[in-house]
Design a protein around this motif. Sequence first.
Motif, PDB file in Angstrom:
ATOM      1  N   TRP A  70     -40.376   3.697 -27.852  1.00 23.31           N
ATOM      2  CA  TRP A  70     -39.622   2.961 -28.861  1.00 23.31           C
ATOM      3  C   TRP A  70     -39.129   3.918 -29.931  1.00 23.31           C
ATOM      4  CZ3 TRP A  70     -40.384   2.417 -34.144  1.00 23.31           C
ATOM      5  CH2 TRP A  70     -39.431   1.606 -34.773  1.00 23.31           C
ATOM      6  N   LEU A  71     -39.996   4.797 -30.372  1.00 22.37           N
ATOM      7  CA  LEU A  71     -39.620   5.734 -31.429  1.00 22.37           C
ATOM      8  C   LEU A  71     -38.461   6.615 -30.964  1.00 22.37           C
ATOM      9  CD1 LEU A  71     -40.431   6.415 -34.310  1.00 22.37           C
ATOM     10  CD2 LEU A  71     -42.035   8.089 -33.398  1.00 22.37           C
ATOM     11  N   MET A  72     -38.545   7.152 -29.763  1.00 22.41           N
ATOM     12  CA  MET A  72     -37.499   8.043 -29.259  1.00 22.41           C
ATOM     13  C   MET A  72     -36.210   7.321 -28.901  1.00 22.41           C
ATOM     14  SD  MET A  72     -38.286  11.269 -29.235  1.00 22.41           S
ATOM     15  CE  MET A  72     -37.054  11.901 -28.111  1.00 22.41           C
ATOM     16  N   PHE A  73     -36.329   6.180 -28.200  1.00 24.57           N
ATOM     17  CA  PHE A  73     -35.159   5.564 -27.585  1.00 24.57           C
ATOM     18  C   PHE A  73     -34.901   4.126 -28.017  1.00 24.57           C
ATOM     19  CE2 PHE A  73     -37.271   8.424 -24.506  1.00 24.57           C
ATOM     20  CZ  PHE A  73     -36.373   9.469 -24.566  1.00 24.57           C
ATOM     21  N   GLY A  74     -35.792   3.557 -28.804  1.00 21.49           N
ATOM     22  CA  GLY A  74     -35.628   2.164 -29.205  1.00 21.49           C
ATOM     23  C   GLY A  74     -35.984   1.197 -28.100  1.00 21.49           C
ATOM     24  N   ASP A  75     -36.702   1.676 -27.091  1.00 18.37           N
ATOM     25  CA  ASP A  75     -37.057   0.868 -25.929  1.00 18.37           C
ATOM     26  C   ASP A  75     -38.295   0.036 -26.233  1.00 18.37           C
ATOM     27  OD1 ASP A  75     -37.697  -0.253 -23.509  1.00 18.37           O
ATOM     28  OD2 ASP A  75     -37.628   1.614 -22.380  1.00 18.37           O
ATOM     29  N   GLU A  76     -38.082  -1.225 -26.514  1.00 22.59           N
ATOM     30  CA  GLU A  76     -39.157  -2.142 -26.881  1.00 22.59           C
ATOM     31  C   GLU A  76     -40.054  -2.479 -25.694  1.00 22.59           C
ATOM     32  OE1 GLU A  76     -41.094  -3.662 -29.793  1.00 22.59           O
ATOM     33  OE2 GLU A  76     -39.031  -3.213 -30.307  1.00 22.59           O
ATOM     34  N   LYS A  77     -39.511  -2.380 -24.478  1.00 19.82           N
ATOM     35  CA  LYS A  77     -40.261  -2.827 -23.303  1.00 19.82           C
ATOM     36  C   LYS A  77     -41.207  -1.768 -22.747  1.00 19.82           C
ATOM     37  CE  LYS A  77     -36.650  -5.983 -21.878  1.00 19.82           C
ATOM     38  NZ  LYS A  77     -35.375  -5.621 -22.419  1.00 19.82           N
ATOM     39  N   ALA A  78     -41.003  -0.528 -23.112  1.00 15.28           N
ATOM     40  CA  ALA A  78     -41.836   0.540 -22.564  1.00 15.28           C
ATOM     41  C   ALA A  78     -43.281   0.380 -23.011  1.00 15.28           C
ATOM     42  CB  ALA A  78     -41.312   1.904 -23.002  1.00 15.28           C
ATOM     43  N   THR A  79     -44.183   0.474 -22.072  1.00 10.49           N
ATOM     44  CA  THR A  79     -45.601   0.371 -22.393  1.00 10.49           C
ATOM     45  C   THR A  79     -46.337   1.524 -21.728  1.00 10.49           C
ATOM     46  OG1 THR A  79     -45.960  -1.042 -20.482  1.00 10.49           O
ATOM     47  CG2 THR A  79     -45.608  -2.150 -22.586  1.00 10.49           C
ATOM     48  N   PRO A  80     -47.423   1.943 -22.307  1.00 11.73           N
ATOM     49  CA  PRO A  80     -48.189   3.022 -21.679  1.00 11.73           C
ATOM     50  C   PRO A  80     -48.722   2.587 -20.318  1.00 11.73           C
ATOM     51  CG  PRO A  80     -48.980   2.560 -23.915  1.00 11.73           C
ATOM     52  CD  PRO A  80     -47.999   1.484 -23.552  1.00 11.73           C
ATOM     53  N   LEU A  81     -48.841   3.536 -19.412  1.00 10.88           N
ATOM     54  CA  LEU A  81     -49.389   3.236 -18.097  1.00 10.88           C
ATOM     55  C   LEU A  81     -50.886   2.979 -18.191  1.00 10.88           C
ATOM     56  CD1 LEU A  81     -47.691   5.941 -15.840  1.00 10.88           C
ATOM     57  CD2 LEU A  81     -47.143   3.512 -15.980  1.00 10.88           C
ATOM     58  N   THR A  82     -51.352   2.043 -17.391  1.00 10.84           N
ATOM     59  CA  THR A  82     -52.794   1.823 -17.284  1.00 10.84           C
ATOM     60  C   THR A  82     -53.388   2.972 -16.476  1.00 10.84           C
ATOM     61  OG1 THR A  82     -52.589   0.607 -15.214  1.00 10.84           O
ATOM     62  CG2 THR A  82     -52.462  -0.694 -17.263  1.00 10.84           C
ATOM     63  N   ASP A  83     -54.691   3.091 -16.481  1.00 12.40           N
ATOM     64  CA  ASP A  83     -55.350   4.125 -15.687  1.00 12.40           C
ATOM     65  C   ASP A  83     -55.049   3.947 -14.202  1.00 12.40           C
ATOM     66  OD1 ASP A  83     -56.396   5.317 -17.946  1.00 12.40           O
ATOM     67  OD2 ASP A  83     -58.357   4.362 -17.745  1.00 12.40           O
ATOM     68  N   ASP A  84     -55.037   2.684 -13.738  1.00 15.41           N
ATOM     69  CA  ASP A  84     -54.724   2.414 -12.331  1.00 15.41           C
ATOM     70  C   ASP A  84     -53.301   2.851 -11.994  1.00 15.41           C
ATOM     71  OD1 ASP A  84     -57.209   1.354 -11.782  1.00 15.41           O
ATOM     72  OD2 ASP A  84     -56.572  -0.735 -12.015  1.00 15.41           O
ATOM     73  N   ALA A  85     -52.356   2.533 -12.844  1.00 17.70           N
ATOM     74  CA  ALA A  85     -50.962   2.901 -12.595  1.00 17.70           C
ATOM     75  C   ALA A  85     -50.797   4.417 -12.612  1.00 17.70           C
ATOM     76  CB  ALA A  85     -50.043   2.248 -13.635  1.00 17.70           C
ATOM     77  N   ARG A  86     -51.492   5.074 -13.496  1.00 14.69           N
ATOM     78  CA  ARG A  86     -51.434   6.534 -13.564  1.00 14.69           C
ATOM     79  C   ARG A  86     -51.996   7.157 -12.272  1.00 14.69           C
ATOM     80  NH1 ARG A  86     -51.102   7.658 -18.498  1.00 14.69           N
ATOM     81  NH2 ARG A  86     -52.733   6.398 -19.133  1.00 14.69           N
ATOM     82  N   VAL A  88     -52.067   5.740  -9.296  1.00 11.41           N
ATOM     83  CA  VAL A  88     -51.092   5.492  -8.240  1.00 11.41           C
ATOM     84  C   VAL A  88     -49.939   6.490  -8.342  1.00 11.41           C
ATOM     85  CG1 VAL A  88     -49.367   3.834  -7.387  1.00 11.41           C
ATOM     86  CG2 VAL A  88     -51.698   3.069  -7.911  1.00 11.41           C
ATOM     87  N   ALA A  89     -49.467   6.754  -9.557  1.00  9.80           N
ATOM     88  CA  ALA A  89     -48.370   7.703  -9.751  1.00  9.80           C
ATOM     89  C   ALA A  89     -48.777   9.106  -9.304  1.00  9.80           C
ATOM     90  CB  ALA A  89     -47.930   7.703 -11.218  1.00  9.80           C
ATOM     91  N   GLU A  90     -49.998   9.497  -9.604  1.00  7.51           N
ATOM     92  CA  GLU A  90     -50.465  10.822  -9.193  1.00  7.51           C
ATOM     93  C   GLU A  90     -50.521  10.934  -7.673  1.00  7.51           C
ATOM     94  OE1 GLU A  90     -54.150  11.401 -11.283  1.00  7.51           O
ATOM     95  OE2 GLU A  90     -53.125  11.587 -13.216  1.00  7.51           O
ATOM     96  N   ILE A  91     -51.017   9.898  -7.012  1.00  7.09           N
ATOM     97  CA  ILE A  91     -51.070   9.892  -5.547  1.00  7.09           C
ATOM     98  C   ILE A  91     -49.653   9.894  -4.974  1.00  7.09           C
ATOM     99  CG2 ILE A  91     -51.750   8.554  -3.521  1.00  7.09           C
ATOM    100  CD1 ILE A  91     -54.170   7.549  -5.243  1.00  7.09           C
ATOM    101  N   TRP A  92     -48.777   9.078  -5.569  1.00  2.05           N
ATOM    102  CA  TRP A  92     -47.385   8.961  -5.137  1.00  2.05           C
ATOM    103  C   TRP A  92     -46.723  10.341  -5.053  1.00  2.05           C
ATOM    104  CZ3 TRP A  92     -44.312   5.031  -3.469  1.00  2.05           C
ATOM    105  CH2 TRP A  92     -42.929   5.225  -3.501  1.00  2.05           C
ATOM    106  N   MET A  93     -46.999  11.177  -6.045  1.00  2.00           N
ATOM    107  CA  MET A  93     -46.363  12.490  -6.108  1.00  2.00           C
ATOM    108  C   MET A  93     -46.800  13.411  -4.971  1.00  2.00           C
ATOM    109  SD  MET A  93     -44.307  12.028  -8.483  1.00  2.00           S
ATOM    110  CE  MET A  93     -43.619  13.661  -8.587  1.00  2.00           C
ATOM    111  N   THR A  94     -47.895  13.088  -4.290  1.00  2.00           N
ATOM    112  CA  THR A  94     -48.362  13.914  -3.178  1.00  2.00           C
ATOM    113  C   THR A  94     -47.792  13.464  -1.836  1.00  2.00           C
ATOM    114  OG1 THR A  94     -50.329  12.562  -2.698  1.00  2.00           O
ATOM    115  CG2 THR A  94     -50.552  14.285  -4.398  1.00  2.00           C
ATOM    116  N   LEU A  95     -47.094  12.321  -1.808  1.00  2.00           N
ATOM    117  CA  LEU A  95     -46.605  11.746  -0.555  1.00  2.00           C
ATOM    118  C   LEU A  95     -45.240  12.300  -0.163  1.00  2.00           C
ATOM    119  CD1 LEU A  95     -47.522   8.004  -1.228  1.00  2.00           C
ATOM    120  CD2 LEU A  95     -48.859   9.712   0.024  1.00  2.00           C
ATOM    121  N   SER A  96     -44.969  12.263   1.134  1.00  2.00           N
ATOM    122  CA  SER A  96     -43.637  12.639   1.630  1.00  2.00           C
ATOM    123  C   SER A  96     -42.663  11.502   1.324  1.00  2.00           C
ATOM    124  CB  SER A  96     -43.684  12.878   3.139  1.00  2.00           C
ATOM    125  OG  SER A  96     -43.864  11.631   3.825  1.00  2.00           O
ATOM    126  N   GLU A  97     -41.372  11.777   1.447  1.00  2.00           N
ATOM    127  CA  GLU A  97     -40.372  10.728   1.183  1.00  2.00           C
ATOM    128  C   GLU A  97     -40.521   9.577   2.170  1.00  2.00           C
ATOM    129  OE1 GLU A  97     -37.977   8.461  -0.740  1.00  2.00           O
ATOM    130  OE2 GLU A  97     -38.600  10.398  -1.543  1.00  2.00           O
TER     131      GLU A  97
END
Length: 117
Positions: A70-86, A88-97
């Motif tokens: 919000w501070l940078m872009f005025g994006d009201e909808k952006a929320t921090p990632l939960t531990d679970d989402a983080r 998943v994102a870390e695992i995602w980055m190790t996968l092939s396309e």
Amino acid sequence: MNGTKVIPHHLRTLGERLRYRRRQMGWTQEQLAVQAGTNQAVIQKIENGKSLRPRKIDEIAAVLEVNPAWLMFGDEKATPLTDDAREVAEIWMTLSEGERERLRSEMRLLAGRRMSS
């Protein structure tokens, strides 16, 4: 954000949002700088539009009790990632396309079932 403050939509820039929230907190530029571990000149540059990608944005947002997006872009909808989402994102980055596409399809199916029931 903490949800208790109504943020006007006319705040178009990082500097305007920072100044607005700092004043809501009742702080001077110097007080905010001390809280965020930086100096008054940095806060002044941000508020005056001279620093558009400040390095301390996460710390500044935290002490102002607002979301950095919000501070940078005025994006009201952006929320921090939960531990679970983080995780998943870390695992995602190790996968092939190909693996990512399979998972995308499966997630769309699961989300579609939930939305249609």
